[in-house]
Design a protein around this motif. Structure first.
Motif, PDB file in Angstrom:
ATOM      1  N   ALA A  22       0.816  -1.213   0.000  1.00  0.00           N
ATOM      2  CA  ALA A  22       0.000   0.000   0.000  1.00  0.00           C
ATOM      3  C   ALA A  22       0.845   1.256   0.000  1.00  0.00           C
ATOM      4  CB  ALA A  22      -0.936  -0.008   1.206  1.00  0.00           C
ATOM      5  N   GLU A  23       2.063   1.199   0.574  1.00  0.00           N
ATOM      6  CA  GLU A  23       2.934   2.371   0.599  1.00  0.00           C
ATOM      7  C   GLU A  23       3.421   2.745  -0.796  1.00  0.00           C
ATOM      8  OE1 GLU A  23       6.005   2.522   3.605  1.00  0.00           O
ATOM      9  OE2 GLU A  23       4.992   0.949   4.756  1.00  0.00           O
ATOM     10  N   ALA A  24       3.325   1.819  -1.726  1.00  0.00           N
ATOM     11  CA  ALA A  24       3.725   2.079  -3.107  1.00  0.00           C
ATOM     12  C   ALA A  24       2.521   2.118  -4.043  1.00  0.00           C
ATOM     13  CB  ALA A  24       4.711   1.009  -3.571  1.00  0.00           C
ATOM     14  N   GLY A  25       1.341   2.193  -3.464  1.00  0.00           N
ATOM     15  CA  GLY A  25       0.139   2.291  -4.283  1.00  0.00           C
ATOM     16  C   GLY A  25      -0.264   0.998  -4.948  1.00  0.00           C
ATOM     17  N   LEU A  26       0.104  -0.137  -4.362  1.00  0.00           N
ATOM     18  CA  LEU A  26      -0.229  -1.447  -4.913  1.00  0.00           C
ATOM     19  C   LEU A  26      -0.941  -2.295  -3.868  1.00  0.00           C
ATOM     20  CD1 LEU A  26       3.153  -2.238  -6.722  1.00  0.00           C
ATOM     21  CD2 LEU A  26       1.007  -1.604  -7.841  1.00  0.00           C
ATOM     22  N   THR A  27      -1.609  -3.337  -4.313  1.00  0.00           N
ATOM     23  CA  THR A  27      -2.219  -4.288  -3.394  1.00  0.00           C
ATOM     24  C   THR A  27      -1.273  -5.461  -3.166  1.00  0.00           C
ATOM     25  OG1 THR A  27      -3.274  -5.579  -5.144  1.00  0.00           O
ATOM     26  CG2 THR A  27      -4.496  -3.673  -4.274  1.00  0.00           C
ATOM     27  N   GLU A  64       2.346  -9.888  -5.196  1.00  0.00           N
ATOM     28  CA  GLU A  64       2.651 -11.314  -5.254  1.00  0.00           C
ATOM     29  C   GLU A  64       2.530 -11.844  -6.684  1.00  0.00           C
ATOM     30  OE1 GLU A  64       4.110 -13.112  -2.971  1.00  0.00           O
ATOM     31  OE2 GLU A  64       4.157 -11.215  -1.861  1.00  0.00           O
ATOM     32  N   SER A  65       1.607 -11.269  -7.460  1.00  0.00           N
ATOM     33  CA  SER A  65       1.488 -11.657  -8.862  1.00  0.00           C
ATOM     34  C   SER A  65       2.727 -11.237  -9.645  1.00  0.00           C
ATOM     35  CB  SER A  65       0.243 -11.013  -9.472  1.00  0.00           C
ATOM     36  OG  SER A  65       0.124 -11.340 -10.842  1.00  0.00           O
ATOM     37  N   ILE A  66       3.231 -10.037  -9.367  1.00  0.00           N
ATOM     38  CA  ILE A  66       4.451  -9.569 -10.026  1.00  0.00           C
ATOM     39  C   ILE A  66       5.631 -10.441  -9.633  1.00  0.00           C
ATOM     40  CG2 ILE A  66       6.096  -7.663 -10.173  1.00  0.00           C
ATOM     41  CD1 ILE A  66       3.675  -5.772  -9.701  1.00  0.00           C
ATOM     42  N   ALA A  67       5.744 -10.759  -8.343  1.00  0.00           N
ATOM     43  CA  ALA A  67       6.849 -11.604  -7.873  1.00  0.00           C
ATOM     44  C   ALA A  67       6.798 -12.971  -8.527  1.00  0.00           C
ATOM     45  CB  ALA A  67       6.797 -11.736  -6.352  1.00  0.00           C
ATOM     46  N   SER A  68       5.602 -13.524  -8.650  1.00  0.00           N
ATOM     47  CA  SER A  68       5.453 -14.840  -9.272  1.00  0.00           C
ATOM     48  C   SER A  68       5.888 -14.807 -10.729  1.00  0.00           C
ATOM     49  CB  SER A  68       3.997 -15.300  -9.151  1.00  0.00           C
ATOM     50  OG  SER A  68       3.819 -16.559  -9.778  1.00  0.00           O
ATOM     51  N   ALA A  69       5.514 -13.730 -11.422  1.00  0.00           N
ATOM     52  CA  ALA A  69       5.847 -13.632 -12.846  1.00  0.00           C
ATOM     53  C   ALA A  69       7.332 -13.397 -13.067  1.00  0.00           C
ATOM     54  CB  ALA A  69       5.031 -12.511 -13.487  1.00  0.00           C
ATOM     55  N   MET A  70       7.911 -12.444 -12.318  1.00  0.00           N
ATOM     56  CA  MET A  70       9.289 -12.027 -12.560  1.00  0.00           C
ATOM     57  C   MET A  70      10.317 -12.990 -11.976  1.00  0.00           C
ATOM     58  SD  MET A  70       8.778  -9.395 -14.424  1.00  0.00           S
ATOM     59  CE  MET A  70      10.512  -8.967 -14.611  1.00  0.00           C
ATOM     60  N   LEU A  71       9.954 -13.734 -10.949  1.00  0.00           N
ATOM     61  CA  LEU A  71      10.900 -14.654 -10.308  1.00  0.00           C
ATOM     62  C   LEU A  71      10.521 -16.110 -10.560  1.00  0.00           C
ATOM     63  CD1 LEU A  71      11.179 -12.520  -7.120  1.00  0.00           C
ATOM     64  CD2 LEU A  71      13.179 -13.265  -8.399  1.00  0.00           C
ATOM     65  N   GLY A  95       5.795   5.075 -12.740  1.00  0.00           N
ATOM     66  CA  GLY A  95       6.500   5.408 -11.507  1.00  0.00           C
ATOM     67  C   GLY A  95       7.370   4.279 -10.998  1.00  0.00           C
ATOM     68  N   ILE A  96       7.937   3.492 -11.917  1.00  0.00           N
ATOM     69  CA  ILE A  96       8.739   2.348 -11.478  1.00  0.00           C
ATOM     70  C   ILE A  96      10.180   2.454 -11.952  1.00  0.00           C
ATOM     71  CG2 ILE A  96       6.743   0.802 -11.420  1.00  0.00           C
ATOM     72  CD1 ILE A  96       7.760  -0.477 -14.018  1.00  0.00           C
ATOM     73  N   SER A  97      11.061   1.911 -11.145  1.00  0.00           N
ATOM     74  CA  SER A  97      12.449   1.659 -11.553  1.00  0.00           C
ATOM     75  C   SER A  97      12.735   0.223 -11.162  1.00  0.00           C
ATOM     76  CB  SER A  97      13.417   2.620 -10.857  1.00  0.00           C
ATOM     77  OG  SER A  97      13.374   2.466  -9.450  1.00  0.00           O
ATOM     78  N   ALA A  98      13.290  -0.540 -12.078  1.00  0.00           N
ATOM     79  CA  ALA A  98      13.389  -1.979 -11.858  1.00  0.00           C
ATOM     80  C   ALA A  98      14.681  -2.539 -12.427  1.00  0.00           C
ATOM     81  CB  ALA A  98      12.193  -2.686 -12.494  1.00  0.00           C
ATOM     82  N   LEU A 127       3.828  -7.307 -14.925  1.00  0.00           N
ATOM     83  CA  LEU A 127       4.348  -6.159 -14.183  1.00  0.00           C
ATOM     84  C   LEU A 127       3.685  -4.863 -14.651  1.00  0.00           C
ATOM     85  CD1 LEU A 127       6.400  -4.612 -12.401  1.00  0.00           C
ATOM     86  CD2 LEU A 127       8.028  -4.813 -14.283  1.00  0.00           C
ATOM     87  N   ASN A 128       3.667  -4.642 -15.958  1.00  0.00           N
ATOM     88  CA  ASN A 128       3.112  -3.404 -16.486  1.00  0.00           C
ATOM     89  C   ASN A 128       1.609  -3.284 -16.209  1.00  0.00           C
ATOM     90  OD1 ASN A 128       5.649  -2.755 -17.371  1.00  0.00           O
ATOM     91  ND2 ASN A 128       5.241  -3.089 -19.535  1.00  0.00           N
ATOM     92  N   HIS A 129       0.915  -4.401 -16.273  1.00  0.00           N
ATOM     93  CA  HIS A 129      -0.523  -4.393 -16.012  1.00  0.00           C
ATOM     94  C   HIS A 129      -0.812  -3.929 -14.579  1.00  0.00           C
ATOM     95  CE1 HIS A 129      -4.689  -5.671 -15.680  1.00  0.00           C
ATOM     96  NE2 HIS A 129      -4.352  -6.402 -14.631  1.00  0.00           N
ATOM     97  N   HIS A 130      -0.113  -4.488 -13.626  1.00  0.00           N
ATOM     98  CA  HIS A 130      -0.396  -4.173 -12.228  1.00  0.00           C
ATOM     99  C   HIS A 130       0.077  -2.774 -11.832  1.00  0.00           C
ATOM    100  CE1 HIS A 130      -2.174  -7.916 -10.974  1.00  0.00           C
ATOM    101  NE2 HIS A 130      -1.163  -8.607 -11.499  1.00  0.00           N
ATOM    102  N   CYS A 131       1.072  -2.269 -12.532  1.00  0.00           N
ATOM    103  CA  CYS A 131       1.584  -0.937 -12.191  1.00  0.00           C
ATOM    104  C   CYS A 131       0.895   0.174 -12.976  1.00  0.00           C
ATOM    105  CB  CYS A 131       3.109  -0.868 -12.395  1.00  0.00           C
ATOM    106  SG  CYS A 131       4.015  -1.850 -11.194  1.00  0.00           S
ATOM    107  N   GLY A 132      -0.017  -0.180 -13.894  1.00  0.00           N
ATOM    108  CA  GLY A 132      -0.829   0.809 -14.593  1.00  0.00           C
ATOM    109  C   GLY A 132      -0.024   1.665 -15.521  1.00  0.00           C
ATOM    110  N   GLY A 133      -0.527   2.906 -15.761  1.00  0.00           N
ATOM    111  CA  GLY A 133       0.202   3.871 -16.584  1.00  0.00           C
ATOM    112  C   GLY A 133       0.344   3.445 -18.021  1.00  0.00           C
ATOM    113  N   LEU A 134      -0.728   3.102 -18.682  1.00  0.00           N
ATOM    114  CA  LEU A 134      -0.651   2.537 -20.019  1.00  0.00           C
ATOM    115  C   LEU A 134      -0.563   3.567 -21.133  1.00  0.00           C
ATOM    116  CD1 LEU A 134      -3.136  -0.456 -19.727  1.00  0.00           C
ATOM    117  CD2 LEU A 134      -0.659  -0.416 -19.431  1.00  0.00           C
TER     118      LEU A 134
END
Length: 421
Positions: free
Chosen positions: A32-37, A42-49, A385-388, A412-419
């Motif tokens: 929540a501190e980064a504007g995410l649920t 966890e979906s991003i972590a599952s995909a990227m790792l 608003g991401i750096s990765a 990753l892009n889907h969950h972080c929005g900004g399309l």
């Protein structure tokens, strides 16, 4: 889903891969501190790792994600040492950690590019002047009018070393590389887009060395590494750190002609030789501006967050806004890169995203960063608003892992929005 093709060189893992995950809990903030649920993270972590590791191409995968400046993920999975495709797990195998240093290969180019822009900001050079103004030997043979800006944008006209026979060790001989580039015939700068895998980095580094009258590592330390508080983030690796570095391995589909020829032309040395020398001490002793900066995923993400924050880190300005504006603005349209044989879009030093699909996933037109051999990626996306930073240690040109790579970026892009671009 497993996208492996017959004949793919893959790692073998017994047991639950979840046991190989390491999390930097001290760094990660609540979603929540980064504007995410939490489900999104966890979906991003599952995909990227998890999904990247499940391809069995990469012995280790390390990923760091910042959103709105906060570390959301800083995790690793797999083995830094002791696990390689088609080999059993070594008795002394070491599990990768979030702070395991990795060679960035071509992702190093973003750093030498920003150092060049910094020197221009300080008045040491003019990016629009010919390279020969600062390096007199770089003249004739089609190079006399080639500017620094053209070299940064992969339009310098000397994308590969000359055809003179050499082994991969040539890349560790700075002076010889500069001499060969200065002596070689080149196309007049600016006439075509062709990725400069190693050559451009040596010329940019040599300009910095001559203008500052000091090694390029000194300039890197003064302008980036120390101000950003980095433990690694330097060319090569000191002896005390080498036991921690992640080893690289050839993986995926065997590289055969004509792909092998294309790869050797792009890299200036055979594909498998690049992987082999990257694990050698003499490679870690060397300074290769476009190819051997070592960093953790968190450090690379921190670098891009500083760029995303307008060149400011912890209240200290490292780059002026106009410097970053030039460094990130397009230097070319989306056109065919004559070396990589795919459409690319560059700034003066960075690989730019594209819509509807680009290097950083779908709808990434505002993103900038750099790819490293083969699935190492560092980038910032202002629209999200991401750096990765994504670090992988399996080096494969062909294989189904590329589908997973792009699909993971899509998650990753889907969950972080900004399309929007």
């Amino acid at each position: 889903m497993n996208f492996a093709l017959p004949g793919t060189r893959r790692i073998a893992i017994d047991g639950d891969p979840a046991a190989l995950v390491r999390i930097d809990r001290a760094a990660e903030v609540a979603p929540a501190e980064a504007g995410l649920t939490e489900p999104a993270v966890e979906s991003i972590a599952s995909a990227m790792l998890d999904d990247m590791f499940a391809t069995r191409i990469h012995p280790a995968v390390i990923f760091c994600l910042r959103r709105h400046g906060r570390v959301v993920l800083n995790r690793s999975i797999g083995y830094a040492r002791g696990l390689a495709p088609e080999r059993p797990l070594a008795p002394n195998a070491r599990i990768a950690q979030p702070d395991t240093p990795v060679c960035l290969f071509s992702a190093s180019k973003a750093v030498i590019a920003l150092l060049t822009h910094k020197l221009a900001e300080e008045g040491g050079i003019d990016l629009d002047r010919p390279v020969s103004h600062y390096l007199p030997a770089f003249t004739g043979q089609g190079k006399s009018r080639t500017t620094i800006a053209q070299v940064l944008a992969h339009q310098g006209g000397f994308p590969q070393f000359s055809a003179e026979g050499h082994g991969p060790e040539i890349l560790t001989d700075w002076d010889r590389c500069v001499e060969r580039i200065c002596a070689m015939r080149a196309e007049a700068g600016g006439r075509r887009l062709a990725y400069h895998a190693f050559t451009g980095g040596f010329i940019l580094g040599e300009i910095i060395r001559r203008v500052t009258d000091a090694p390029v590592t000194d300039y890197l330390d003064a302008k980036l590494r120390k101000p950003l508080g980095m433990r690694y983030f330097t060319y090569g690796l000191d002896g005390r750190s080498r036991s921690r570095v992640a080893e690289n391995h050839v993986a995926g589909q065997p590289v055969r002609w004509p792909v092998s020829r294309w790869a050797e032309d792009a890299l200036s040395v055979p594909f498998e030789d690049v992987v082999d020398i990257s694990n050698r001490d003499f490679f870690m002793d060397a300074v290769i501006p476009a190819g051997n900066l070592y960093a953790t995923a968190e450090e690379l993400s921190r670098f891009y967050q500083m760029l995303l924050d307008g060149g400011v880190y912890q209240g200290q300005r490292l780059f002026r806004l106009d410097t970053l504006a030039r460094a990130t603005q397009p230097a070319s349209n989306q056109i065919l890169d004559r070396t990589l044989k795919i459409p690319m879009r560059y700034s003066e030093g960075l690989m730019l995203g594209m819509n509807p699909l680009g290097l950083y996933g779908p709808m990434c037109g505002s993103a900038y960063g750099h790819l490293g051999f083969m699935n190492i990626l560092g980038w910032a996306d202002p629209s999200r608003g991401i750096s990765a930073a994504l670090m992988t240690t399996g080096k494969a040109i062909l294989g189904g892992h590329l589908v997973t790579f792009m699909r993971s970026l899509g998650v990753l892009n889907h969950h972080c929005g900004g399309l929007r671009a």
